[in-house]
Design a protein around this motif. Structure first.
Motif, PDB file in Angstrom:
ATOM      1  N   SER A   1       0.841  -1.194   0.000  1.00  0.00           N
ATOM      2  CA  SER A   1       0.000   0.000   0.000  1.00  0.00           C
ATOM      3  C   SER A   1       0.879   1.249   0.000  1.00  0.00           C
ATOM      4  CB  SER A   1      -0.909  -0.008   1.236  1.00  0.00           C
ATOM      5  OG  SER A   1      -1.731   1.126   1.258  1.00  0.00           O
ATOM      6  N   LEU A   2       0.690   2.079  -1.038  1.00  0.00           N
ATOM      7  CA  LEU A   2       1.469   3.305  -1.239  1.00  0.00           C
ATOM      8  C   LEU A   2       0.524   4.459  -1.540  1.00  0.00           C
ATOM      9  CD1 LEU A   2       3.811   1.760  -3.903  1.00  0.00           C
ATOM     10  CD2 LEU A   2       4.699   2.805  -1.848  1.00  0.00           C
ATOM     11  N   SER A   3       0.974   5.673  -1.265  1.00  0.00           N
ATOM     12  CA  SER A   3       0.217   6.852  -1.699  1.00  0.00           C
ATOM     13  C   SER A   3       0.774   7.329  -3.036  1.00  0.00           C
ATOM     14  CB  SER A   3       0.317   7.980  -0.662  1.00  0.00           C
ATOM     15  OG  SER A   3       1.615   8.536  -0.672  1.00  0.00           O
ATOM     16  N   SER A   4      -0.014   8.096  -3.763  1.00  0.00           N
ATOM     17  CA  SER A   4       0.468   8.635  -5.041  1.00  0.00           C
ATOM     18  C   SER A   4       1.655   9.560  -4.806  1.00  0.00           C
ATOM     19  CB  SER A   4      -0.656   9.346  -5.796  1.00  0.00           C
ATOM     20  OG  SER A   4      -1.199  10.381  -5.011  1.00  0.00           O
ATOM     21  N   GLU A   5       1.687  10.265  -3.677  1.00  0.00           N
ATOM     22  CA  GLU A   5       2.818  11.133  -3.356  1.00  0.00           C
ATOM     23  C   GLU A   5       4.097  10.323  -3.154  1.00  0.00           C
ATOM     24  OE1 GLU A   5      -0.175  11.311  -1.968  1.00  0.00           O
ATOM     25  OE2 GLU A   5      -0.883  13.361  -2.350  1.00  0.00           O
ATOM     26  N   GLN A   6       3.988   9.145  -2.537  1.00  0.00           N
ATOM     27  CA  GLN A   6       5.164   8.298  -2.334  1.00  0.00           C
ATOM     28  C   GLN A   6       5.676   7.754  -3.664  1.00  0.00           C
ATOM     29  OE1 GLN A   6       3.168   5.746   0.451  1.00  0.00           O
ATOM     30  NE2 GLN A   6       4.159   6.730   2.218  1.00  0.00           N
ATOM     31  N   ILE A   7       4.764   7.406  -4.547  1.00  0.00           N
ATOM     32  CA  ILE A   7       5.164   6.954  -5.876  1.00  0.00           C
ATOM     33  C   ILE A   7       5.897   8.083  -6.598  1.00  0.00           C
ATOM     34  CG2 ILE A   7       4.294   6.246  -8.143  1.00  0.00           C
ATOM     35  CD1 ILE A   7       2.041   4.756  -6.557  1.00  0.00           C
TER      36      ILE A   7
ATOM     37  N   ALA B   1       5.607 -11.518  -8.520  1.00  0.00           N
ATOM     38  CA  ALA B   1       4.972 -10.196  -8.547  1.00  0.00           C
ATOM     39  C   ALA B   1       4.141  -9.974  -7.280  1.00  0.00           C
ATOM     40  CB  ALA B   1       4.092 -10.069  -9.779  1.00  0.00           C
ATOM     41  N   VAL B   2       4.094  -8.718  -6.852  1.00  0.00           N
ATOM     42  CA  VAL B   2       3.311  -8.301  -5.692  1.00  0.00           C
ATOM     43  C   VAL B   2       2.343  -7.219  -6.162  1.00  0.00           C
ATOM     44  CG1 VAL B   2       3.424  -7.149  -3.440  1.00  0.00           C
ATOM     45  CG2 VAL B   2       5.168  -8.831  -4.073  1.00  0.00           C
ATOM     46  N   GLY B   3       1.099  -7.287  -5.717  1.00  0.00           N
ATOM     47  CA  GLY B   3       0.124  -6.267  -6.077  1.00  0.00           C
ATOM     48  C   GLY B   3       0.330  -4.996  -5.269  1.00  0.00           C
TER      49      GLY B   3
ATOM     50  N   ALA C   1      11.556  -7.832   2.623  1.00  0.00           N
ATOM     51  CA  ALA C   1      11.320  -6.605   1.856  1.00  0.00           C
ATOM     52  C   ALA C   1      10.838  -6.912   0.442  1.00  0.00           C
ATOM     53  CB  ALA C   1      12.602  -5.782   1.785  1.00  0.00           C
ATOM     54  N   VAL C   2       9.880  -6.110  -0.021  1.00  0.00           N
ATOM     55  CA  VAL C   2       9.518  -6.165  -1.430  1.00  0.00           C
ATOM     56  C   VAL C   2      10.504  -5.286  -2.190  1.00  0.00           C
ATOM     57  CG1 VAL C   2       7.064  -6.589  -0.983  1.00  0.00           C
ATOM     58  CG2 VAL C   2       7.876  -4.246  -1.323  1.00  0.00           C
TER      59      VAL C   2
ATOM     60  N   GLU D   1       8.538   7.377 -20.438  1.00  0.00           N
ATOM     61  CA  GLU D   1       7.841   7.478 -19.151  1.00  0.00           C
ATOM     62  C   GLU D   1       8.471   6.469 -18.185  1.00  0.00           C
ATOM     63  OE1 GLU D   1       5.210   9.478 -18.200  1.00  0.00           O
ATOM     64  OE2 GLU D   1       5.408  10.492 -20.130  1.00  0.00           O
ATOM     65  N   TRP D   2       8.495   6.817 -16.893  1.00  0.00           N
ATOM     66  CA  TRP D   2       8.978   5.873 -15.887  1.00  0.00           C
ATOM     67  C   TRP D   2       7.830   4.990 -15.433  1.00  0.00           C
ATOM     68  CZ3 TRP D   2      13.826   4.784 -14.383  1.00  0.00           C
ATOM     69  CH2 TRP D   2      14.832   5.653 -14.803  1.00  0.00           C
ATOM     70  N   ASN D   3       8.092   3.698 -15.354  1.00  0.00           N
ATOM     71  CA  ASN D   3       7.129   2.714 -14.874  1.00  0.00           C
ATOM     72  C   ASN D   3       7.771   1.939 -13.737  1.00  0.00           C
ATOM     73  OD1 ASN D   3       4.801   2.635 -16.945  1.00  0.00           O
ATOM     74  ND2 ASN D   3       6.655   2.765 -18.181  1.00  0.00           N
ATOM     75  N   TYR D   4       6.954   1.244 -12.973  1.00  0.00           N
ATOM     76  CA  TYR D   4       7.492   0.438 -11.883  1.00  0.00           C
ATOM     77  C   TYR D   4       6.700  -0.855 -11.765  1.00  0.00           C
ATOM     78  CZ  TYR D   4       3.520   2.192  -9.227  1.00  0.00           C
ATOM     79  OH  TYR D   4       2.249   2.499  -8.813  1.00  0.00           O
ATOM     80  N   HIS D   5       7.365  -1.859 -11.225  1.00  0.00           N
ATOM     81  CA  HIS D   5       6.749  -3.143 -10.908  1.00  0.00           C
ATOM     82  C   HIS D   5       7.240  -3.542  -9.524  1.00  0.00           C
ATOM     83  CE1 HIS D   5       6.413  -3.094 -15.299  1.00  0.00           C
ATOM     84  NE2 HIS D   5       5.331  -3.830 -15.104  1.00  0.00           N
ATOM     85  N   VAL D   6       6.410  -4.283  -8.807  1.00  0.00           N
ATOM     86  CA  VAL D   6       6.727  -4.670  -7.434  1.00  0.00           C
ATOM     87  C   VAL D   6       6.886  -6.191  -7.377  1.00  0.00           C
ATOM     88  CG1 VAL D   6       6.012  -4.523  -5.017  1.00  0.00           C
ATOM     89  CG2 VAL D   6       5.312  -2.733  -6.637  1.00  0.00           C
ATOM     90  N   TYR D   7       7.959  -6.620  -6.712  1.00  0.00           N
ATOM     91  CA  TYR D   7       8.259  -8.044  -6.630  1.00  0.00           C
ATOM     92  C   TYR D   7       8.702  -8.419  -5.216  1.00  0.00           C
ATOM     93  CZ  TYR D   7       8.597  -7.554 -11.688  1.00  0.00           C
ATOM     94  OH  TYR D   7       8.332  -7.274 -12.999  1.00  0.00           O
TER      95      TYR D   7
END
Length: 138
Positions: A7-13, A130-132, A103-104, A114-120
């Protein structure tokens, strides 16, 4: 982190994205701290290698980040870093050198300007899974 979502906020992203953009073309890196699966702190860390393909966190900054998180009653939730030239998933060295199994890992990469990200989550047997993610308000 016990759940399968982060769980992240848009500001943290946005904060992570600014850091990896500012480090480009080198890999950028940092630490995520918080509670359970909810990120409370994004802590950018200097990449001591200043490399386009590898990172090593500045040990003093890393220790300071751990103290900040621990002093607030939180825990390490994740690590983020960029792959300026790909891939969008953890590299072999990311998997091999992963030191924090709890840690994820958020991998940032540019795609079509554009910058993109994925969580693992790094798993020593399968490599990574992968992590949602979910967005929360700050």
């Amino acid at each position: 982190m016990s759940s399968s979502n982060l769980s992240l906020s848009s500001e943290q992203i946005e904060e992570m994205q600014r850091h990896v953009e500012n480090c480009y073309p080198e890999e950028g890196c940092g630490i995520l701290g918080g509670f359970s699966d909810r990120v409370a702190w994004v802590i950018p860390i200097t990449n001591m290698l200043h490399s386009l393909t590898r990172y090593q966190m500045d040990p003093r900054e890393q220790i300071d980040a751990f103290f900040k998180i621990e002093d607030a009653g939180g825990k390490l939730i994740g690590i983020f870093h960029s792959h300026p030239n790909g891939p969008e998933f953890p590299s072999e060295s990311d998997v091999r050198e992963s030191a924090f199994p709890e840690a994820v890992h958020i991998i940032w990469h540019p795609l079509d300007e554009e910058w993109n990200y994925h969580v693992y989550r790094i798993d020593p047997i399968v490599g990574f899974v992968a992590v949602g993610i979910s967005l929360h308000r700050p």
